[in-house]
Design a protein around this motif. Structure first.
Motif, PDB file in Angstrom:
ATOM      1  N   PRO A   8       0.823  -1.213   0.000  1.00 26.97           N
ATOM      2  CA  PRO A   8       0.000   0.000   0.000  1.00 26.97           C
ATOM      3  C   PRO A   8       0.852   1.255   0.000  1.00 26.97           C
ATOM      4  CG  PRO A   8      -0.024  -1.030   2.166  1.00 26.97           C
ATOM      5  CD  PRO A   8       0.670  -1.990   1.250  1.00 26.97           C
ATOM      6  N   LYS A   9       0.341   2.305  -0.630  1.00 30.59           N
ATOM      7  CA  LYS A   9       1.051   3.572  -0.679  1.00 30.59           C
ATOM      8  C   LYS A   9       0.958   4.285   0.671  1.00 30.59           C
ATOM      9  CE  LYS A   9       1.936   3.093  -5.095  1.00 30.59           C
ATOM     10  NZ  LYS A   9       3.316   2.860  -5.578  1.00 30.59           N
ATOM     11  N   GLY A  10       1.911   5.176   0.913  1.00 37.77           N
ATOM     12  CA  GLY A  10       1.875   5.985   2.116  1.00 37.77           C
ATOM     13  C   GLY A  10       2.423   5.313   3.360  1.00 37.77           C
ATOM     14  N   ARG A  11       2.976   4.101   3.216  1.00 37.04           N
ATOM     15  CA  ARG A  11       3.567   3.400   4.351  1.00 37.04           C
ATOM     16  C   ARG A  11       4.984   2.988   3.991  1.00 37.04           C
ATOM     17  NH1 ARG A  11      -0.667  -1.284   5.405  1.00 37.04           N
ATOM     18  NH2 ARG A  11       0.864  -1.904   6.983  1.00 37.04           N
ATOM     19  N   THR A  12       5.844   2.937   4.987  1.00 39.96           N
ATOM     20  CA  THR A  12       7.239   2.565   4.794  1.00 39.96           C
ATOM     21  C   THR A  12       7.451   1.143   5.296  1.00 39.96           C
ATOM     22  OG1 THR A  12       8.014   4.839   5.009  1.00 39.96           O
ATOM     23  CG2 THR A  12       9.628   3.097   5.414  1.00 39.96           C
ATOM     24  N   PHE A  13       8.069   0.320   4.462  1.00 40.94           N
ATOM     25  CA  PHE A  13       8.263  -1.088   4.796  1.00 40.94           C
ATOM     26  C   PHE A  13       9.755  -1.418   4.887  1.00 40.94           C
ATOM     27  CE2 PHE A  13       4.006  -0.979   3.176  1.00 40.94           C
ATOM     28  CZ  PHE A  13       3.327  -1.968   3.867  1.00 40.94           C
ATOM     29  N   ARG A  14      10.060  -2.404   5.730  1.00 40.79           N
ATOM     30  CA  ARG A  14      11.423  -2.897   5.871  1.00 40.79           C
ATOM     31  C   ARG A  14      11.351  -4.385   6.203  1.00 40.79           C
ATOM     32  NH1 ARG A  14      14.806   1.624   8.446  1.00 40.79           N
ATOM     33  NH2 ARG A  14      14.269   2.439   6.391  1.00 40.79           N
ATOM     34  N   MET A  15      12.409  -5.123   5.915  1.00 41.96           N
ATOM     35  CA  MET A  15      12.433  -6.559   6.176  1.00 41.96           C
ATOM     36  C   MET A  15      13.485  -6.881   7.232  1.00 41.96           C
ATOM     37  SD  MET A  15      11.851  -8.375   2.470  1.00 41.96           S
ATOM     38  CE  MET A  15      13.386  -7.779   1.758  1.00 41.96           C
ATOM     39  N   PHE A  16      13.100  -7.774   8.156  1.00 40.69           N
ATOM     40  CA  PHE A  16      13.972  -8.143   9.266  1.00 40.69           C
ATOM     41  C   PHE A  16      14.046  -9.658   9.392  1.00 40.69           C
ATOM     42  CE2 PHE A  16      12.029  -4.061  10.212  1.00 40.69           C
ATOM     43  CZ  PHE A  16      13.118  -3.279  10.592  1.00 40.69           C
ATOM     44  N   PRO A  17      15.216 -10.204   9.719  1.00 38.39           N
ATOM     45  CA  PRO A  17      15.333 -11.648   9.964  1.00 38.39           C
ATOM     46  C   PRO A  17      14.845 -11.977  11.372  1.00 38.39           C
ATOM     47  CG  PRO A  17      17.455 -10.608  10.258  1.00 38.39           C
ATOM     48  CD  PRO A  17      16.514  -9.515   9.817  1.00 38.39           C
ATOM     49  N   THR A  18      14.299 -13.163  11.553  1.00 41.67           N
ATOM     50  CA  THR A  18      13.859 -13.608  12.875  1.00 41.67           C
ATOM     51  C   THR A  18      14.720 -14.778  13.333  1.00 41.67           C
ATOM     52  OG1 THR A  18      12.236 -15.189  12.012  1.00 41.67           O
ATOM     53  CG2 THR A  18      11.490 -12.919  12.371  1.00 41.67           C
ATOM     54  N   THR A  19      14.839 -14.908  14.634  1.00 39.58           N
ATOM     55  CA  THR A  19      15.578 -16.028  15.213  1.00 39.58           C
ATOM     56  C   THR A  19      14.756 -16.624  16.342  1.00 39.58           C
ATOM     57  OG1 THR A  19      16.734 -14.526  16.725  1.00 39.58           O
ATOM     58  CG2 THR A  19      17.848 -15.056  14.660  1.00 39.58           C
ATOM     59  N   GLY A  20      14.990 -17.908  16.640  1.00 35.47           N
ATOM     60  CA  GLY A  20      14.287 -18.558  17.735  1.00 35.47           C
ATOM     61  C   GLY A  20      12.903 -19.036  17.336  1.00 35.47           C
TER      62      GLY A  20
END
Length: 261
Positions: A140-152
């Motif tokens: 969606p427009k108007g939002r900032t996204f980022r990707m993160f790795p997960t552990t556990g």
């Protein structure tokens, strides 16, 4: 890095003002304004800082430290509201971002090896520029996204080692109870992926999907960023557990079979 000059130029053009018009509004000469915009004024005076900040209704700190042309429209509006004395939620938070040649926001990925540096560099555009970047056609427009790795395994059935795509949360008080979020903490834990509930005492309750993990609280002052879960990416297929609806269905079927006997 000082972004004073380029920010004045950006804000002036955003309001469709000529240098003459803005100089008149600020009660300074056009020559002086031109010197500001072209970076020839390395150390603006306190009077100039206050004058420009009050005119554009933006705090002095981001005028100096953040490239305003990299912010989304929503973030810039929030920043303007803060300058006008109208912050929303617990506090105003401004996020540094990167954009592609089409001036569209990138989705930066923070790999495991970069997690330790993210806490120190999350507001630094040069650091963010060094991270891998991706794009998704359906965001969606108007939002900032980022990707993160997960552990556990605290968020099972989401598999360990998944990549979580999440959107930036500016107003923490707007978070609904049990919202899945990535939190960037100002501590050795760095990243956590939990269900978040806002408490009344400026604290956050963090809960895992995995019932083996005990919920705990953190102070809002211990949190640097919050990103709301959107989806996860994994090579593994989550194992399907027996949920409450399935148990109810099994009991209902057993009851019907007993009634038929």
């Amino acid at each position: 890095m000082n972004h004073w000059g380029e920010n004045i130029c950006f804000l002036r053009k955003q309001r469709n003002l000529s240098q003459d018009a803005l100089a008149a509004s600020l009660a300074i000469s056009r020559v002086k304004l031109n010197a500001h915009e072209n970076g020839r004024t390395v150390n603006p005076t306190a009077a100039d800082l206050v004058t420009v900040s009050e005119f554009f209704e933006i705090p002095i700190d981001p005028l100096l430290k953040i490239r305003l042309d990299t912010l989304s429209e929503n973030e810039l509006q929030s920043l303007t509201a803060a300058g006008a004395g109208q912050p929303t939620g617990h506090d105003l938070r401004v996020l540094a971002i990167t954009v592609n040649p089409q001036n569209e926001e990138n989705v930066e990925f923070v790999p495991v090896k970069a997690k330790a540096g993210y806490r120190a560099g999350h507001r630094d555009p040069e650091y963010l520029a060094s991270l891998p970047k991706f794009s998704f056609p359906d965001l969606p427009k108007g939002r900032t996204f980022r990707m993160f790795p997960t552990t556990g395994d605290s968020m099972l059935p989401i598999p360990e080692g998944s990549i979580v795509l999440a959107s930036y949360v500016t107003d923490w008080l707007s978070i609904k109870a049990d919202t899945r979020c990535i939190l960037i903490l100002n501590s050795e834990m760095e990243f956590v992926f939990k269900k978040v509930t806002v408490l009344k005492n400026n604290r956050l309750l963090l809960m895992s999907e995995n019932a083996r993990y005990i919920p705990y609280e953190v102070k809002m002052t211990e949190v640097l960023e919050i990103w709301e879960y959107d989806r996860f990416i994994s090579q593994e297929i989550p194992e399907r557990g027996t949920d409450l609806d399935e148990i109810k269905s099994m009991l209902g079927e057993m009851r019907r079979q007993l009634e038929l006997r």
